[in-house]
Design an enzyme around this catalytic site. Structure first.
Site, PDB file in Angstrom:
ATOM      1  N   GLY A   1       0.788  -1.229   0.000  1.00 34.41           N
ATOM      2  CA  GLY A   1       0.000   0.000   0.000  1.00 34.41           C
ATOM      3  C   GLY A   1       0.812   1.267   0.000  1.00 34.41           C
ATOM      4  O   GLY A   1       0.250   2.359   0.088  1.00 34.41           O
TER       5      GLY A   1
ATOM      6  N   GLU B   1      -5.396  -3.909  -5.187  1.00 33.15           N
ATOM      7  CA  GLU B   1      -4.423  -5.004  -5.125  1.00 33.15           C
ATOM      8  C   GLU B   1      -4.991  -6.193  -4.357  1.00 33.15           C
ATOM      9  O   GLU B   1      -4.844  -7.350  -4.776  1.00 33.15           O
ATOM     10  CB  GLU B   1      -3.131  -4.517  -4.478  1.00 33.15           C
ATOM     11  CG  GLU B   1      -2.354  -3.539  -5.352  1.00 33.15           C
ATOM     12  CD  GLU B   1      -1.190  -2.875  -4.643  1.00 33.15           C
ATOM     13  OE1 GLU B   1      -0.346  -2.299  -5.337  1.00 33.15           O
ATOM     14  OE2 GLU B   1      -1.123  -2.924  -3.396  1.00 33.15           O
TER      15      GLU B   1
ATOM     16  N   LYS C   1      13.287  -5.790   1.278  1.00 30.21           N
ATOM     17  CA  LYS C   1      11.891  -5.912   1.720  1.00 30.21           C
ATOM     18  C   LYS C   1      11.665  -7.105   2.646  1.00 30.21           C
ATOM     19  O   LYS C   1      10.583  -7.234   3.236  1.00 30.21           O
ATOM     20  CB  LYS C   1      10.972  -6.021   0.501  1.00 30.21           C
ATOM     21  CG  LYS C   1      11.137  -4.890  -0.506  1.00 30.21           C
ATOM     22  CD  LYS C   1      10.814  -3.540   0.104  1.00 30.21           C
ATOM     23  CE  LYS C   1      11.167  -2.392  -0.836  1.00 30.21           C
ATOM     24  NZ  LYS C   1      10.433  -2.414  -2.091  1.00 30.21           N
TER      25      LYS C   1
END
Length: 215
Positions: A93, A101, A119
């Site tokens: 987001g 999504e 990540k």
């Protein structure tokens, strides 16, 4: 990290089969995937896009963008993430496209998440958790999130989602129970979507590198 993003995105092309309608997410890593998808656009029927940004890029490559209401369920969805834990639960987001999504992820048989190594985290929450909110409920939702989680909700001022809503970014969380937190936040009136993809996590995570790592 741009090279790692490109490598992850190009590895995801291996999952695209002839005649597919491909669900396509949003973000900098997905941009590389769209570029790669454009090179094989003649092999697929089209794509379902999670944002106006991705729609524009797909059309630049000549890929037909289709309406999910007309396609039905999809075989494949490819998207990035802001954080990914060892169970393939995600925070998404950062690009404010979380609701669309999540809809496409839910409609897809297989969800491939493409990320660079930065990540990957042991516990979700260092990246602020986005929550899409009906505008009139912004303050109410922020107060209830603070009471429920102890995290600090911050209005992403000036950002309006493709659905006409606002985004609260919840800072200072350590999300040890992603499924439970996703469920609890979804119960707050005014919340449209929570950027936790835990009830429906990724099926496969591709981490960009030489070679890419498939989890």
């Amino acid at each position: 990290m741009s090279e790692a993003k490109r490598l992850a995105a190009e590895k995801a092309i291996d999952y695209v089969e002839d005649g597919m309608i491909v669900g396509v997410g949003t973000g900098s890593t997905v941009a590389y995937f769209i570029d790669a998808l454009g090179r094989i656009g003649h092999r697929i029927k089209g794509a379902v896009s999670s944002s106006e940004q991705s729609t524009a890029r797909l059309r630049q490559h000549g890929v037909e963008v289709l309406d999910l209401n007309h396609t039905g369920n999809l075989s494949l969805y490819v998207d990035g993430a802001d954080e990914c834990d060892p169970n393939r639960c995600l925070i998404k987001g950062g690009g404010a496209a979380l609701t669309r999504e999540k809809i496409i992820a839910e409609a897809s048989e297989r969800f491939i998440c493409i990320v660079d190594p930065s990540k990957q985290v042991p516990v979700l929450g260092k990246f602020p958790l986005p929550v899409e909110v009906i505008p009139m409920a912004r303050s109410l939702v922020a107060r209830q999130i603070l009471a429920l989680t102890g995290g600090q909700p911050v209005w992403r001022d000036g950002v309006v989602t493709d659905n006409g809503n606002v985004v609260l970014d919840v800072h200072h969380l350590q999300i040890t129970d992603p499924v439970g937190l996703e469920r609890s936040l979804n119960q707050i009136p005014g919340v449209v979507c929570v950027g936790l993809f835990a009830r429906r996590p990724a099926d496969v995570v591709i981490v960009g590198g030489e070679p890419p790592q498939v989890i």
